[in-house]
Design a protein around this motif. Structure first.
Motif: not given
Ligand code: PMP
Length: 292
Positions: A251-253, A191-197, A54-56, A216-220, A156-158
């Motif tokens: 938070l999740t990430g 969300e937070a600065t690097g994680a979902n809530v 999923e990350h790739s 986020g993948i962790t969120r799902r 995008a994770k830009a």
């Protein structure tokens, strides 16, 4: 802290494993000047990278959204990540793939630039420190807001989207908080600065609809874990005033994993059984102790 450019080990760089200190780019790199760069963050647990594919896939999708499709397939990126972990002798680590437009052309136009990719990994403990799970985090509310999807490639994770995250995180830290909750351009909770809530009320989880920030993948994964526990999961627009009525929050990430919140601005939350239960489920899942 040992600076990140002065460590032992190997970094995968455009197809080869380079000694860590030699994994360099030129200062006239398009990605550095114009934020034509995308990245990923994943974690390896006991030698397995959780949700590696999923990350790739997301890395490739992010680069494509930015107009510089990567010449490496998902399978090649997966293999490169595993080769990097092996070269560094790491089985529990944070994994950071990054892709950018190179130094072949300078200026806003970047038609002649080539896509490049690197993958680094390093040992990294709990993102918010060992105490976070027990005490819960203290968040302030960021002054910066997540941009509207018509003003930036918000799916995008830009790298460019993190400019306001670092600024918000620094302001939070300067005021004695660990992170900041960001609202979106409409004023809804994002969300937070690097994680979902997520928020908890009774047997229901509430989480903002990811229409202008990363789904986020962790969120799902956590949404699936929650349903497995018999919790109801509601994705919807959440306004900050509603935070008054929630009992727990977390938070999740990939880096943050599942981390409970104790406060957001004026609102207080209990570090309760639902947040802690999901943190345990997620830990079991990524460590291969649970099939979900
Ligand atoms: N939002 C932002 C801004 C992030 O940086 C991250 C971490 N990648 C997330 C959400 C969570 O995404 P994931 O669960 O896929 O790591």
């Amino acid at each position: 802290m040992v600076p990140f450019d002065d460590r032992d080990g190997f970094i995968w760089f455009d197809g080869e494993l380079k000694p860590w200190r030699e994994a360099n780019v030129h200062v006239l790199t398009h990605g550095l000047h114009y934020a034509s760069a995308v990245f990923e963050g994943a974690r390896a647990y006991g030698g397995r990278v959780y949700a590696l594919t999923e990350h790739s896939e997301r890395l490739r999708a992010s680069a494509e959204m930015m107009g510089f499709p990567l010449p490496w397939s998902v399978a090649e990126i997966d293999a490169a990540v595993m080769a990097t972990l092996k070269a560094n002798g790491l089985s529990d680590a944070y994994v950071r793939p990054v892709a950018w437009r190179g130094s072949e052309q300078m200026g806003v136009s970047a038609q002649a630039t080539k896509p490049h990719m690197a993958i680094a990994c390093w040992a990294w403990g709990a993102y918010f420190g060992a105490d976070a799970l027990k005490k819960g985090l203290r968040l302030t509310i960021a002054k910066w807001r997540r941009p509207a999807p018509y003003t930036a490639p918000t799916k995008a994770k830009a790298s460019g989207l993190y400019m306001i995250c670092t600024m918000s995180k620094h302001e939070a830290e300067a005021a004695g908080y660990q992170d900041a909750l960001m609202l979106d351009w409409r004023g809804q909770v994002a969300e937070a600065t690097g994680a979902n809530v997520f928020f908890v009320k009774g047997e229901t989880l509430h989480t903002p609809t990811p229409d202008c920030f990363l789904d986020g993948i962790t969120r799902r994964s956590v949404m699936r874990l929650a349903e497995r526990r018999g919790l109801k999961v509601v994705e919807r627009a959440i306004w900050p005033e509603e935070l008054e009525g929630f009992e727990q929050a977390f938070l999740t990430g990939s880096a943050a994993e599942v981390t409970p919140l104790a406060e957001i601005g004026p609102w207080r939350f209990e570090v309760g059984a639902t947040a802690l239960g999901l943190a345990k489920d997620y830990s079991d899942l990524v460590n291969g102790r649970l099939n979900a």
